[in-house]
Scaffold this motif. Structure first.
Motif, PDB file in Angstrom:
ATOM      1  N   UNK A  39      32.053  33.450  62.436  1.00  0.00           N
ATOM      2  CA  UNK A  39      32.553  32.415  63.384  1.00  0.00           C
ATOM      3  C   UNK A  39      31.607  31.318  63.521  1.00  0.00           C
ATOM      4  N   UNK A  40      32.105  30.102  63.849  1.00  0.00           N
ATOM      5  CA  UNK A  40      31.095  29.061  64.453  1.00  0.00           C
ATOM      6  C   UNK A  40      31.354  28.744  65.763  1.00  0.00           C
ATOM      7  N   UNK A  41      30.277  28.820  66.392  1.00  0.00           N
ATOM      8  CA  UNK A  41      30.440  28.529  68.013  1.00  0.00           C
ATOM      9  C   UNK A  41      29.832  27.246  68.427  1.00  0.00           C
ATOM     10  N   UNK A  42      30.773  26.594  69.102  1.00  0.00           N
ATOM     11  CA  UNK A  42      30.496  25.379  69.888  1.00  0.00           C
ATOM     12  C   UNK A  42      29.786  25.844  71.034  1.00  0.00           C
ATOM     13  N   UNK A  43      28.169  25.715  70.811  1.00  0.00           N
ATOM     14  CA  UNK A  43      27.377  26.308  71.738  1.00  0.00           C
ATOM     15  C   UNK A  43      27.271  25.713  73.214  1.00  0.00           C
ATOM     16  N   UNK A  48      30.256  26.353  80.028  1.00  0.00           N
ATOM     17  CA  UNK A  48      31.481  26.232  80.774  1.00  0.00           C
ATOM     18  C   UNK A  48      32.418  27.591  81.214  1.00  0.00           C
ATOM     19  N   UNK A  49      31.990  28.716  80.227  1.00  0.00           N
ATOM     20  CA  UNK A  49      33.159  29.924  80.232  1.00  0.00           C
ATOM     21  C   UNK A  49      32.610  30.555  81.640  1.00  0.00           C
ATOM     22  N   UNK A  50      31.307  30.836  82.120  1.00  0.00           N
ATOM     23  CA  UNK A  50      31.515  31.539  83.298  1.00  0.00           C
ATOM     24  C   UNK A  50      32.122  30.853  84.378  1.00  0.00           C
ATOM     25  N   UNK A  51      32.269  29.610  84.514  1.00  0.00           N
ATOM     26  CA  UNK A  51      33.122  28.923  85.314  1.00  0.00           C
ATOM     27  C   UNK A  51      34.600  28.753  85.120  1.00  0.00           C
ATOM     28  N   UNK A  52      34.962  29.600  84.139  1.00  0.00           N
ATOM     29  CA  UNK A  52      36.373  29.481  83.714  1.00  0.00           C
ATOM     30  C   UNK A  52      37.084  28.103  83.259  1.00  0.00           C
ATOM     31  N   UNK A  55      37.645  28.864  77.803  1.00  0.00           N
ATOM     32  CA  UNK A  55      37.845  30.295  77.505  1.00  0.00           C
ATOM     33  C   UNK A  55      37.408  30.537  76.064  1.00  0.00           C
ATOM     34  N   UNK A  56      37.126  31.858  75.731  1.00  0.00           N
ATOM     35  CA  UNK A  56      36.432  32.144  74.689  1.00  0.00           C
ATOM     36  C   UNK A  56      36.988  31.359  73.464  1.00  0.00           C
ATOM     37  N   UNK A  57      38.362  31.374  73.346  1.00  0.00           N
ATOM     38  CA  UNK A  57      38.841  30.755  72.036  1.00  0.00           C
ATOM     39  C   UNK A  57      38.706  29.024  71.921  1.00  0.00           C
ATOM     40  N   UNK A  58      38.272  28.503  73.032  1.00  0.00           N
ATOM     41  CA  UNK A  58      37.921  27.302  73.302  1.00  0.00           C
ATOM     42  C   UNK A  58      36.672  26.774  72.346  1.00  0.00           C
ATOM     43  N   UNK A 377      32.989  12.574  81.584  1.00  0.00           N
ATOM     44  CA  UNK A 377      34.047  12.373  80.438  1.00  0.00           C
ATOM     45  C   UNK A 377      33.503  12.557  79.291  1.00  0.00           C
ATOM     46  N   UNK A 378      32.168  12.005  79.122  1.00  0.00           N
ATOM     47  CA  UNK A 378      31.429  11.719  77.675  1.00  0.00           C
ATOM     48  C   UNK A 378      31.340  13.307  77.399  1.00  0.00           C
ATOM     49  N   UNK A 379      30.715  14.221  78.280  1.00  0.00           N
ATOM     50  CA  UNK A 379      30.298  15.508  78.166  1.00  0.00           C
ATOM     51  C   UNK A 379      31.764  16.407  77.626  1.00  0.00           C
ATOM     52  N   UNK A 380      32.816  16.148  78.355  1.00  0.00           N
ATOM     53  CA  UNK A 380      34.022  16.901  77.930  1.00  0.00           C
ATOM     54  C   UNK A 380      34.486  16.265  76.640  1.00  0.00           C
ATOM     55  N   UNK A 381      34.620  14.876  76.150  1.00  0.00           N
ATOM     56  CA  UNK A 381      35.064  14.475  75.124  1.00  0.00           C
ATOM     57  C   UNK A 381      34.174  14.957  73.792  1.00  0.00           C
ATOM     58  N   UNK A 382      33.079  15.284  74.064  1.00  0.00           N
ATOM     59  CA  UNK A 382      32.073  15.736  73.043  1.00  0.00           C
ATOM     60  C   UNK A 382      32.543  16.702  72.126  1.00  0.00           C
ATOM     61  N   UNK A 383      33.283  17.843  72.862  1.00  0.00           N
ATOM     62  CA  UNK A 383      33.929  18.957  71.921  1.00  0.00           C
ATOM     63  C   UNK A 383      34.615  18.396  70.857  1.00  0.00           C
ATOM     64  N   UNK A 384      35.622  17.452  71.055  1.00  0.00           N
ATOM     65  CA  UNK A 384      36.224  17.061  69.863  1.00  0.00           C
ATOM     66  C   UNK A 384      35.598  16.230  69.096  1.00  0.00           C
ATOM     67  N   UNK A 385      34.622  15.479  69.455  1.00  0.00           N
ATOM     68  CA  UNK A 385      33.648  14.840  68.254  1.00  0.00           C
ATOM     69  C   UNK A 385      32.950  15.690  67.670  1.00  0.00           C
TER      70      UNK A 385
END
Length: 409
Positions: A39-43, A48-52, A55-58, A377-385
């Motif tokens: 598995x590759x983890x988006x570290x 963000x997981x502790x604050x719901x 989720x794990x699959x994200x 929003x830059x932080x949140x959009x970075x996952x897609x990038x």
């Protein structure tokens, strides 16, 4: 056929495999990538997981989704690197020879390095969030916690993503406010640093944020042990801090294979030339990302900027040309500050974070050392990038060297 061997298929190793497979002649070069986890983890998403929020699959995808078909991927633990013989022995019995080696074995959490940390309280009222397991356990705990003294403790430096502990506290302030129990939660940041961050100007601004959000700061605390029965952390000079919930960033160390191979320092990081990314001892060995001993941040953005320099320097080394001393320690990090806002810092070896606009001078759209919704929003959009461009070795509209344009001294 010549052989390029890459150890580690995390962010740095995957980027290098994708970049170099496009540059090296397939008839002349064989590229092999070794890792032990499928598995590759988006570290950055673990925060963000502790604050719901995630989720794990994200934060998980198969590593094979990002490895080019022309790269030979081997799943195995590494037994030992033998740089004098230009070979690597795997625990599955294979022996891999190489002409050039890239070490991208990263860093790991080592709670066993601190006495008592992994005792009776581990995953009961002591948690990390830099691992998927720890973040998920903490998410379950916070769901029903009704308050008390939450202490976030950095045991020692260096650590991955030095701003993440601050982000956790800022998000905790938001999370408990949303739950209506912020007045029942005491937030305390215990750090070995003299302030909130490693760079003075940013430390002052982030320290002001801690004060504004009513988060206590305990600086210059060198953690020696944890007493999980008494719920106390103790420093080497006998200072104590009580907790009801301890969120820990354990000692970060390089992969144990670096120690077994006699290639690292006391924390198993590989001594690396700070500007070329070449090993200080072996000319055909290069190091990237968290595996280096460089004074730059251990963060994904740094690995990305290093990859740009390392790609060119490896090709120059293959051709027998002098290496370029182009890596300047460049790092940039979005800092989630809660309530739908964030900050951004951009710095390198010599220049600390400064205010201004980024990446376009005077335009942005992001603001440096300033709390804005756009930075969030830059932080949140970075996952897609990250999933779609960064680890696939795609080109980003940001230079590897830090640019002073748009910054205000």
């Amino acid at each position: 056929m010549k052989k390029l061997l890459i150890l580690g298929a995390g962010t740095a190793g995957t980027m290098m495999a994708n970049k170099l497979v496009k540059q090296l002649d397939k008839e002349e070069w064989k590229i092999t990538l070794v890792d032990k986890v499928e598995e590759h983890y988006y570290q950055p998403g673990l925060l963000f997981i502790p604050f719901n929020i995630y989720k794990r699959n994200d934060v998980i995808k198969p590593k094979r989704d990002f490895i080019p078909s022309d790269v030979d991927l081997i799943m195995s633990d590494i037994e030992v690197i033998e740089p004098e013989q230009n070979r690597v022995k795997l625990q599955n019995g294979q022996v891999l020879s190489y002409d050039f080696l890239i070490i991208a074995t990263g860093t790991q959490m080592n709670p066993d390095e601190t006495e008592g940390l992994k005792g009776d309280g581990w995953y009961k009222n002591i948690f990390d969030f830099y691992t998927l397991e720890g973040a998920c356990h903490l998410q379950k705990f916070l769901k029903f916690w009704q308050g008390g003294k939450l202490v976030l403790n950095i045991t020692e430096m260096p650590i991955k993503c030095p701003v993440a502990p601050l982000e956790f506290l800022f998000l905790a302030d938001w999370w408990f406010t949303e739950k209506g129990i912020r007045d029942k939660v005491d937030l305390t940041f215990v750090t070995p640093l003299p302030g909130a961050f490693t760079k003075p100007r940013a430390a002052q601004i982030l320290g002001d944020f801690l004060q504004k959000k009513n988060i206590n700061l305990v600086p210059e605390f060198s953690t020696g042990s944890v007493d999980s029965k008494a719920n106390k952390i103790r420093s080497w000079d006998e200072k104590e801090v009580d907790y009801d919930l301890l969120v820990t960033i354990p000692t970060n160390m390089g992969d144990p294979v670096i120690e077994r191979s006699g290639m690292g320092d006391e924390l198993n990081f590989v001594p690396t030339h700070p500007k070329t990314l070449q090993s200080k001892k072996w000319e055909n060995v290069f190091v990237i990302g968290d595996a280096t001993n460089l004074p730059s941040s251990k963060a994904g953005s740094v690995a990305h900027f290093q990859a740009e320099i390392l790609q060119e320097n490896l090709l120059r080394a293959i051709d027998g040309l002098p290496l370029k001393e182009d890596f300047d320690g460049h790092a940039n990090c979005f800092i989630e500050s809660g309530f739908g806002k964030g900050m951004l810092i951009d710095f390198n070896y010599d220049v600390e974070p400064l205010p201004g606009k980024y990446p376009l001078p005077g335009i942005g759209p992001f603001s440096l050392l300033e709390e804005t919704k756009m930075n969030h929003w830059g932080k949140m959009m970075f996952r897609w990038v990250y999933w779609n461009i960064l680890i696939k070795g795609g080109e980003m509209p940001i230079e590897a060297q830090m640019n002073m344009a748009g910054k205000i001294r």
